[in-house]
Design a protein around this motif. Structure first.
Motif, PDB file in Angstrom:
ATOM      1  N   GLY A  75      50.645  45.905  26.030  1.00 17.40           N
ATOM      2  CA  GLY A  75      51.094  47.055  26.799  1.00 17.40           C
ATOM      3  C   GLY A  75      52.111  47.921  26.103  1.00 17.40           C
ATOM      4  N   ALA A  76      52.768  47.389  25.065  1.00 21.43           N
ATOM      5  CA  ALA A  76      53.734  48.190  24.311  1.00 21.43           C
ATOM      6  C   ALA A  76      52.984  49.123  23.355  1.00 21.43           C
ATOM      7  CB  ALA A  76      54.684  47.285  23.527  1.00 21.43           C
ATOM      8  N   GLU A  77      53.647  50.171  22.955  1.00 22.95           N
ATOM      9  CA  GLU A  77      53.046  51.136  22.018  1.00 22.95           C
ATOM     10  C   GLU A  77      54.027  51.444  20.896  1.00 22.95           C
ATOM     11  OE1 GLU A  77      50.478  53.232  20.079  1.00 22.95           O
ATOM     12  OE2 GLU A  77      49.904  52.268  21.956  1.00 22.95           O
ATOM     13  N   PRO A  78      53.828  50.906  19.667  1.00 22.71           N
ATOM     14  CA  PRO A  78      52.743  50.009  19.280  1.00 22.71           C
ATOM     15  C   PRO A  78      52.960  48.594  19.808  1.00 22.71           C
ATOM     16  CG  PRO A  78      54.249  50.301  17.462  1.00 22.71           C
ATOM     17  CD  PRO A  78      54.730  51.234  18.544  1.00 22.71           C
ATOM     18  N   GLU A  79      51.877  47.787  19.811  1.00 21.74           N
ATOM     19  CA  GLU A  79      51.952  46.440  20.377  1.00 21.74           C
ATOM     20  C   GLU A  79      52.707  45.464  19.484  1.00 21.74           C
ATOM     21  OE1 GLU A  79      48.005  45.087  21.318  1.00 21.74           O
ATOM     22  OE2 GLU A  79      48.260  45.679  23.407  1.00 21.74           O
ATOM     23  N   ARG A  80      52.629  45.651  18.164  1.00 20.44           N
ATOM     24  CA  ARG A  80      53.262  44.694  17.248  1.00 20.44           C
ATOM     25  C   ARG A  80      54.733  45.055  17.081  1.00 20.44           C
ATOM     26  NH1 ARG A  80      48.941  42.666  12.673  1.00 20.44           N
ATOM     27  NH2 ARG A  80      47.314  42.075  14.145  1.00 20.44           N
ATOM     28  N   ARG A  81      55.608  44.091  17.430  1.00 20.62           N
ATOM     29  CA  ARG A  81      57.050  44.336  17.443  1.00 20.62           C
ATOM     30  C   ARG A  81      57.785  43.177  16.770  1.00 20.62           C
ATOM     31  NH1 ARG A  81      58.887  48.503  20.804  1.00 20.62           N
ATOM     32  NH2 ARG A  81      57.102  49.781  21.420  1.00 20.62           N
ATOM     33  N   TRP A  82      58.990  43.501  16.277  1.00 24.53           N
ATOM     34  CA  TRP A  82      59.857  42.503  15.646  1.00 24.53           C
ATOM     35  C   TRP A  82      60.918  42.025  16.628  1.00 24.53           C
ATOM     36  CZ3 TRP A  82      58.663  40.485  11.050  1.00 24.53           C
ATOM     37  CH2 TRP A  82      57.866  41.223  10.170  1.00 24.53           C
ATOM     38  N   VAL A  83      61.092  40.717  16.718  1.00 26.97           N
ATOM     39  CA  VAL A  83      62.156  40.139  17.546  1.00 26.97           C
ATOM     40  C   VAL A  83      62.936  39.128  16.713  1.00 26.97           C
ATOM     41  CG1 VAL A  83      60.943  40.465  19.728  1.00 26.97           C
ATOM     42  CG2 VAL A  83      60.660  38.322  18.480  1.00 26.97           C
ATOM     43  N   ALA A  84      64.208  38.958  17.047  1.00 28.45           N
ATOM     44  CA  ALA A  84      65.044  37.985  16.337  1.00 28.45           C
ATOM     45  C   ALA A  84      64.554  36.567  16.608  1.00 28.45           C
ATOM     46  CB  ALA A  84      66.494  38.137  16.772  1.00 28.45           C
ATOM     47  N   VAL A  85      64.613  35.699  15.580  1.00 30.54           N
ATOM     48  CA  VAL A  85      64.091  34.335  15.722  1.00 30.54           C
ATOM     49  C   VAL A  85      64.842  33.550  16.794  1.00 30.54           C
ATOM     50  CG1 VAL A  85      63.178  34.162  13.389  1.00 30.54           C
ATOM     51  CG2 VAL A  85      65.560  33.532  13.826  1.00 30.54           C
ATOM     52  N   ASP A  86      66.146  33.867  16.985  1.00 26.64           N
ATOM     53  CA  ASP A  86      66.914  33.105  17.970  1.00 26.64           C
ATOM     54  C   ASP A  86      66.688  33.588  19.397  1.00 26.64           C
ATOM     55  OD1 ASP A  86      68.264  35.493  17.892  1.00 26.64           O
ATOM     56  OD2 ASP A  86      70.174  34.654  17.217  1.00 26.64           O
ATOM     57  N   CYS A  87      65.724  34.505  19.563  1.00 30.73           N
ATOM     58  CA  CYS A  87      65.382  34.982  20.905  1.00 30.73           C
ATOM     59  C   CYS A  87      64.456  34.015  21.630  1.00 30.73           C
ATOM     60  CB  CYS A  87      64.729  36.363  20.809  1.00 30.73           C
ATOM     61  SG  CYS A  87      64.338  37.105  22.398  1.00 30.73           S
ATOM     62  N   GLY A  88      63.899  33.018  20.903  1.00 28.68           N
ATOM     63  CA  GLY A  88      62.966  32.087  21.535  1.00 28.68           C
ATOM     64  C   GLY A  88      62.579  30.969  20.598  1.00 28.68           C
ATOM     65  N   THR A  89      61.447  30.338  20.901  1.00 27.11           N
ATOM     66  CA  THR A  89      60.947  29.226  20.098  1.00 27.11           C
ATOM     67  C   THR A  89      59.524  29.541  19.642  1.00 27.11           C
ATOM     68  OG1 THR A  89      60.139  28.085  22.071  1.00 27.11           O
ATOM     69  CG2 THR A  89      62.360  27.542  21.316  1.00 27.11           C
ATOM     70  N   ARG A  90      59.134  28.938  18.522  1.00 30.44           N
ATOM     71  CA  ARG A  90      57.810  29.214  17.985  1.00 30.44           C
ATOM     72  C   ARG A  90      57.064  27.911  17.808  1.00 30.44           C
ATOM     73  NH1 ARG A  90      59.078  30.335  11.933  1.00 30.44           N
ATOM     74  NH2 ARG A  90      57.451  29.155  10.902  1.00 30.44           N
ATOM     75  N   ALA A  91      55.709  27.988  17.960  1.00 24.66           N
ATOM     76  CA  ALA A  91      54.870  26.800  17.796  1.00 24.66           C
ATOM     77  C   ALA A  91      53.547  27.202  17.167  1.00 24.66           C
ATOM     78  CB  ALA A  91      54.622  26.132  19.148  1.00 24.66           C
ATOM     79  N   THR A  92      52.982  26.281  16.345  1.00 24.96           N
ATOM     80  CA  THR A  92      51.663  26.467  15.744  1.00 24.96           C
ATOM     81  C   THR A  92      50.917  25.150  15.844  1.00 24.96           C
ATOM     82  OG1 THR A  92      52.492  25.832  13.579  1.00 24.96           O
ATOM     83  CG2 THR A  92      52.491  28.172  14.088  1.00 24.96           C
ATOM     84  N   ASP A  93      49.571  25.234  15.704  1.00 22.98           N
ATOM     85  CA  ASP A  93      48.822  23.984  15.667  1.00 22.98           C
ATOM     86  C   ASP A  93      48.414  23.664  14.233  1.00 22.98           C
ATOM     87  OD1 ASP A  93      45.670  25.358  16.926  1.00 22.98           O
ATOM     88  OD2 ASP A  93      46.722  25.648  15.045  1.00 22.98           O
ATOM     89  N   ALA A  94      47.837  22.476  14.018  1.00 28.25           N
ATOM     90  CA  ALA A  94      47.559  22.009  12.657  1.00 28.25           C
ATOM     91  C   ALA A  94      46.516  22.854  11.956  1.00 28.25           C
ATOM     92  CB  ALA A  94      47.096  20.550  12.706  1.00 28.25           C
ATOM     93  N   GLU A  95      45.577  23.450  12.688  1.00 25.15           N
ATOM     94  CA  GLU A  95      44.520  24.240  12.074  1.00 25.15           C
ATOM     95  C   GLU A  95      44.937  25.680  11.816  1.00 25.15           C
ATOM     96  OE1 GLU A  95      43.940  22.324  14.856  1.00 25.15           O
ATOM     97  OE2 GLU A  95      43.268  20.716  13.550  1.00 25.15           O
ATOM     98  N   GLY A  96      46.145  26.025  12.201  1.00 25.13           N
ATOM     99  CA  GLY A  96      46.587  27.395  12.008  1.00 25.13           C
ATOM    100  C   GLY A  96      46.005  28.345  13.029  1.00 25.13           C
ATOM    101  N   GLN A  97      45.428  27.826  14.094  1.00 23.91           N
ATOM    102  CA  GLN A  97      44.906  28.679  15.146  1.00 23.91           C
ATOM    103  C   GLN A  97      45.996  28.922  16.181  1.00 23.91           C
ATOM    104  OE1 GLN A  97      41.747  29.898  14.937  1.00 23.91           O
ATOM    105  NE2 GLN A  97      41.734  28.874  12.949  1.00 23.91           N
ATOM    106  N   ILE A  98      45.842  29.970  16.959  1.00 25.68           N
ATOM    107  CA  ILE A  98      46.824  30.254  18.006  1.00 25.68           C
ATOM    108  C   ILE A  98      46.676  29.221  19.099  1.00 25.68           C
ATOM    109  CG2 ILE A  98      47.494  31.916  19.774  1.00 25.68           C
ATOM    110  CD1 ILE A  98      46.591  34.115  17.901  1.00 25.68           C
ATOM    111  N   ALA A  99      47.721  28.467  19.326  1.00 19.23           N
ATOM    112  CA  ALA A  99      47.675  27.439  20.354  1.00 19.23           C
ATOM    113  C   ALA A  99      47.861  28.047  21.731  1.00 19.23           C
ATOM    114  CB  ALA A  99      48.782  26.408  20.086  1.00 19.23           C
ATOM    115  N   ALA A 100      47.272  27.400  22.717  1.00 21.84           N
ATOM    116  CA  ALA A 100      47.437  27.895  24.085  1.00 21.84           C
ATOM    117  C   ALA A 100      48.894  27.742  24.490  1.00 21.84           C
ATOM    118  CB  ALA A 100      46.552  27.101  25.031  1.00 21.84           C
TER     119      ALA A 100
END
Length: 328
Positions: A75-100
């Motif tokens: 919904g943002a324009e543009p959609e791709r935005r930069w946020v500070a890393v300490d604003c939240g937490t990040r997670a990935t799966d072993a295959e490098g796919q977007i995890a649910a």
């Protein structure tokens, strides 16, 4: 030698301008943070903020050890935005796919007062600030003559202010240069309602209140002011507003005000209300009510349940006059 320099120059020109490191997975915001289009310039079209508890698709980091993450904000324009890393937490799966993304965590139980709704009795406020633009032409048939007006909705505890606000905007807010603050991206309908319910928009009060308090509310400016106006509507259609409108030019007491809150919103509601007064010549006039609220604001009907679980407060002044419209 010249050939070596030319080759090096061509190699440098061929390198990408940015050094993003591709990432996969998702980023879950834990705070309301600005989502920048550009990190260096800190540009944020639409004043987009992350929503605590929401997961966003992860695109890249700004370096191998990132200070900012590139996410997709639908919904943002543009959609791709930069946020500070300490604003939240990040997670990935072993295959490098977007995890649910995980299911949202249940909302924490808030103890104490979560917000203060501050409302003015505008005729009295104007007696104390007669040079304000909104005080120069008051009329007997104006909304503010017989209704409470919006001052602000203040996330608590006290000091929870200016969340992720650039230093220049904070300075403008604190120094009273409110017209130097960015215009808020409000819908035409909401802006109309706000102009009536908050006469201080003539002095850019809405920009100051958003900068100081609204940025800590965790939503957009549109949602913040919609919630504040819902609470004001509940108050202005209650016995509390009737008490004031029926006693214009006369003195009322804190006990009467608290009893009206109890009658309108349930036993004990009045204990969550504080009344502020100011001397005006040989009179004492009521200028403001501050009301404790706790919980999620979804509409005017929530007022009774929100005030019921807030913390009691001291009552402030004991009595004062309900000032009629127009400067004395």
């Amino acid at each position: 030698m010249r050939r070596l320099l030319a080759s090096a120059l061509l190699l440098m020109l061929a390198l990408p301008a940015r050094a993003e490191v591709p990432l996969t997975g998702y980023f879950t915001a834990t705070s309301a943070c600005p989502a920048y289009q550009s990190i260096n310039r800190q540009t944020n079209p639409g004043q987009v903020m992350t929503q605590p508890g929401r997961a966003y698709d992860l695109v890249a980091g700004n370096t191998a050890r990132p200070t900012h993450l590139w996410i997709v904000v639908p919904g943002a324009e543009p959609e791709r935005r930069w946020v500070a890393v300490d604003c939240g937490t990040r997670a990935t799966d072993a295959e490098g796919q977007i995890a649910a993304p995980p299911p949202p965590a249940p909302a924490p139980t808030y103890r104490g007062t979560q917000y203060i709704l501050a409302v003015n009795w505008q005729p009295a406020f104007c007696e104390t600030s007669p040079r304000k633009p909104e005080c120069r032409d008051q009329q007997a048939d104006d909304f503010e003559a017989t209704n409470f007006t919006l001052h602000g909705l203040w996330p608590q505890p006290r000091g929870n202010e200016y969340c992720n606000v650039p230093a220049r905007e904070r300075q403008a807010s604190q120094s009273g240069d409110w017209r130097d603050l960015p215009r808020l991206p409000l819908s035409p309908g909401l802006q109309r309602d706000l102009d009536e319910a908050m006469p201080g928009t003539q002095s850019a009060l809405e920009r100051h209140e958003w900068t100081k308090h609204g940025t800590c509310y965790g939503t957009t400016a549109e949602q913040y002011y919609a919630a504040a106006l819902d609470m004001l509507l509940a108050l202005n259609t209650s016995e509390v507003a009737e008490l004031f409108a029926d006693n214009i030019g006369r003195k009322i007491t804190l006990r009467q005000v608290r009893d009206a809150f109890d009658s309108a919103f349930g036993r004990g509601a009045g204990e969550r209300v504080r009344m502020a007064c100011e001397p005006d010549g040989n009179r004492t006039i009521i200028t403001e009510l501050t009301i404790g609220l706790t919980g999620t604001i979804s509409g005017p009907d929530d007022f009774a349940s929100l005030i019921a679980v807030a913390s009691p407060t001291d009552g402030g002044c004991k009595s004062g006059m309900v000032d009629p419209v127009g400067l004395r």
